[in-house]
Design a protein around this motif. Sequence first.
Motif, PDB file in Angstrom:
ATOM      1  N   THR A  83      21.643   8.953  27.161  1.00  0.00           N
ATOM      2  CA  THR A  83      21.458   8.012  26.045  1.00  0.00           C
ATOM      3  C   THR A  83      20.515   6.881  26.450  1.00  0.00           C
ATOM      4  OG1 THR A  83      23.697   8.527  25.384  1.00  0.00           O
ATOM      5  CG2 THR A  83      22.715   6.637  24.335  1.00  0.00           C
ATOM      6  N   ILE A  86      16.920   8.459  26.465  1.00  0.00           N
ATOM      7  CA  ILE A  86      16.254   8.767  25.176  1.00  0.00           C
ATOM      8  C   ILE A  86      16.229   7.556  24.243  1.00  0.00           C
ATOM      9  CG2 ILE A  86      16.786  11.222  25.294  1.00  0.00           C
ATOM     10  CD1 ILE A  86      18.949  10.947  23.374  1.00  0.00           C
ATOM     11  N   PRO A  88      18.200   6.442  21.661  1.00  0.00           N
ATOM     12  CA  PRO A  88      18.173   6.904  20.259  1.00  0.00           C
ATOM     13  C   PRO A  88      18.239   5.739  19.274  1.00  0.00           C
ATOM     14  CG  PRO A  88      20.336   7.286  21.217  1.00  0.00           C
ATOM     15  CD  PRO A  88      19.471   6.770  22.328  1.00  0.00           C
ATOM     16  N   SER A  89      17.651   5.963  18.096  1.00  0.00           N
ATOM     17  CA  SER A  89      17.634   4.901  17.078  1.00  0.00           C
ATOM     18  C   SER A  89      19.031   4.673  16.499  1.00  0.00           C
ATOM     19  CB  SER A  89      16.652   5.275  15.973  1.00  0.00           C
ATOM     20  OG  SER A  89      16.830   6.630  15.621  1.00  0.00           O
ATOM     21  N   TYR A 109      17.063  18.199  28.581  1.00  0.00           N
ATOM     22  CA  TYR A 109      16.131  17.073  28.419  1.00  0.00           C
ATOM     23  C   TYR A 109      15.163  17.013  29.608  1.00  0.00           C
ATOM     24  CZ  TYR A 109      14.569  12.297  27.478  1.00  0.00           C
ATOM     25  OH  TYR A 109      13.806  11.185  27.217  1.00  0.00           O
ATOM     26  N   LEU A 130      18.569  17.514  18.640  1.00  0.00           N
ATOM     27  CA  LEU A 130      18.105  16.123  18.682  1.00  0.00           C
ATOM     28  C   LEU A 130      17.588  15.763  20.069  1.00  0.00           C
ATOM     29  CD1 LEU A 130      21.011  14.420  16.712  1.00  0.00           C
ATOM     30  CD2 LEU A 130      18.785  15.113  15.851  1.00  0.00           C
ATOM     31  N   TYR A 134      13.925  14.531  20.925  1.00  0.00           N
ATOM     32  CA  TYR A 134      13.647  13.238  21.578  1.00  0.00           C
ATOM     33  C   TYR A 134      12.735  13.434  22.782  1.00  0.00           C
ATOM     34  CZ  TYR A 134      16.501   9.886  18.996  1.00  0.00           C
ATOM     35  OH  TYR A 134      16.980   9.041  18.029  1.00  0.00           O
ATOM     36  N   HIS A 137       9.266  14.085  21.536  1.00  0.00           N
ATOM     37  CA  HIS A 137       8.732  12.826  21.013  1.00  0.00           C
ATOM     38  C   HIS A 137       8.214  11.961  22.160  1.00  0.00           C
ATOM     39  CE1 HIS A 137       9.471   8.603  19.515  1.00  0.00           C
ATOM     40  NE2 HIS A 137       8.615   9.075  18.644  1.00  0.00           N
ATOM     41  N   ARG A 138       8.977  11.944  23.229  1.00  0.00           N
ATOM     42  CA  ARG A 138       8.573  11.148  24.396  1.00  0.00           C
ATOM     43  C   ARG A 138       7.285  11.698  25.016  1.00  0.00           C
ATOM     44  NH1 ARG A 138      12.401   8.903  29.137  1.00  0.00           N
ATOM     45  NH2 ARG A 138      10.730   8.012  30.380  1.00  0.00           N
ATOM     46  N   HIS A 164      17.581  10.319  12.683  1.00  0.00           N
ATOM     47  CA  HIS A 164      16.983   9.898  13.960  1.00  0.00           C
ATOM     48  C   HIS A 164      15.453   9.798  13.865  1.00  0.00           C
ATOM     49  CE1 HIS A 164      20.452   9.969  16.823  1.00  0.00           C
ATOM     50  NE2 HIS A 164      20.986  10.609  15.795  1.00  0.00           N
ATOM     51  N   LEU A 166      13.266  12.207  13.440  1.00  0.00           N
ATOM     52  CA  LEU A 166      12.634  13.206  14.316  1.00  0.00           C
ATOM     53  C   LEU A 166      12.054  14.394  13.531  1.00  0.00           C
ATOM     54  CD1 LEU A 166      15.403  13.178  17.081  1.00  0.00           C
ATOM     55  CD2 LEU A 166      13.049  12.357  17.367  1.00  0.00           C
TER      56      LEU A 166
END
Length: 284
Positions: A83, A86, A88-89, A109, A130, A134, A137-138, A164, A166
Amino acid sequence: MSFKLTTKQKALVFGVPVGVLLVSMVAYGVWGNAALLVPPVGIGAFLAYLIVETRHYNLGLFVRQTTESRDHYRQVEAILGLTWAIDPSVPLPPSRGWAASPDLLREVYRNVLEEPPTLVVEASSGTSTLVIAYALHRLGKGHVIALEHDASYAERTRNHVIRHGLEGWATVVHAPLVMQQVDGKQMQWYDIRGVEFPAPIDLLVVDGPPDTVQPMARYPAVPLLRSRFGQSTRVILDDGSREDERRTAERWAEHFHGTKEFLQLEKGAWLLRFGSGRSPEVKP
Ligand SMILES: C[S@@+](CC[C@H](N)C(=O)[O-])C[C@H]1O[C@@H](n2cnc3c(N)ncnc32)[C@H](O)[C@@H]1O
């Protein structure tokens, strides 16, 4: 605090002394005064047995509790680290249970970041979708297509993806399970006839369908997607400690010339690697 005895306990409390008395009377009839030793010796042996049994039980309990708290700690550590990484929003949906465990999510991940894929395909969807999104996205590149057989669960994961933010990194496809020819046998697997795969698959994450669907439920993933693999494709198979998944990984590696490595995680997992080249004809 009330202290009530169950019927079984009452029978023991009254039955055991009566039993000892009866045995003593019979022993006295047979051996005379020597029989006076029977009750203390019998009760002494019984107490010794109880002490040994209780210590044994407590030791087992202690070992189990210690192992469980160590395992819980590892999962808490994994979800906290993940957590944090990443960021998260909104909070991630639950992990563990039906969803992938935190240690597998962390592994996936890390795997995505270390070997950036262009296309990730997931057999099943959920928290793992998700986490993969993430990671992409990174990296700023790539896409995950999650195949989900359950329409309402697909909708649920889709909503999480939107929540999220995404949508640009993950697509959840409702792909019902249909009978298909796999190595000369009829097996159920996701219907991918209408699914567009925009690039070769670099990473395949297999956490479905559920094992209740059929024996070796996840086996079809590699035979049915092998032709879409890239030059070098990794496959992560969750629930690797289960016998079906162990056999699945073994057959994939053998039939499709891959390497396999067992990942020591809460539910166990297999990491397989397949090189380029066409898959051989597999005998039914
Ligand atoms: C092992 S789960 C996949 C979980 C996913 N990888 C994740 O991390 O959330 C496999 C399938 O079980 C189904 N499923 C998920 N949660 C469920 C639940 N609580 N009860 C019944 N089925 C569930 C979904 O269809 C899902 O695709």
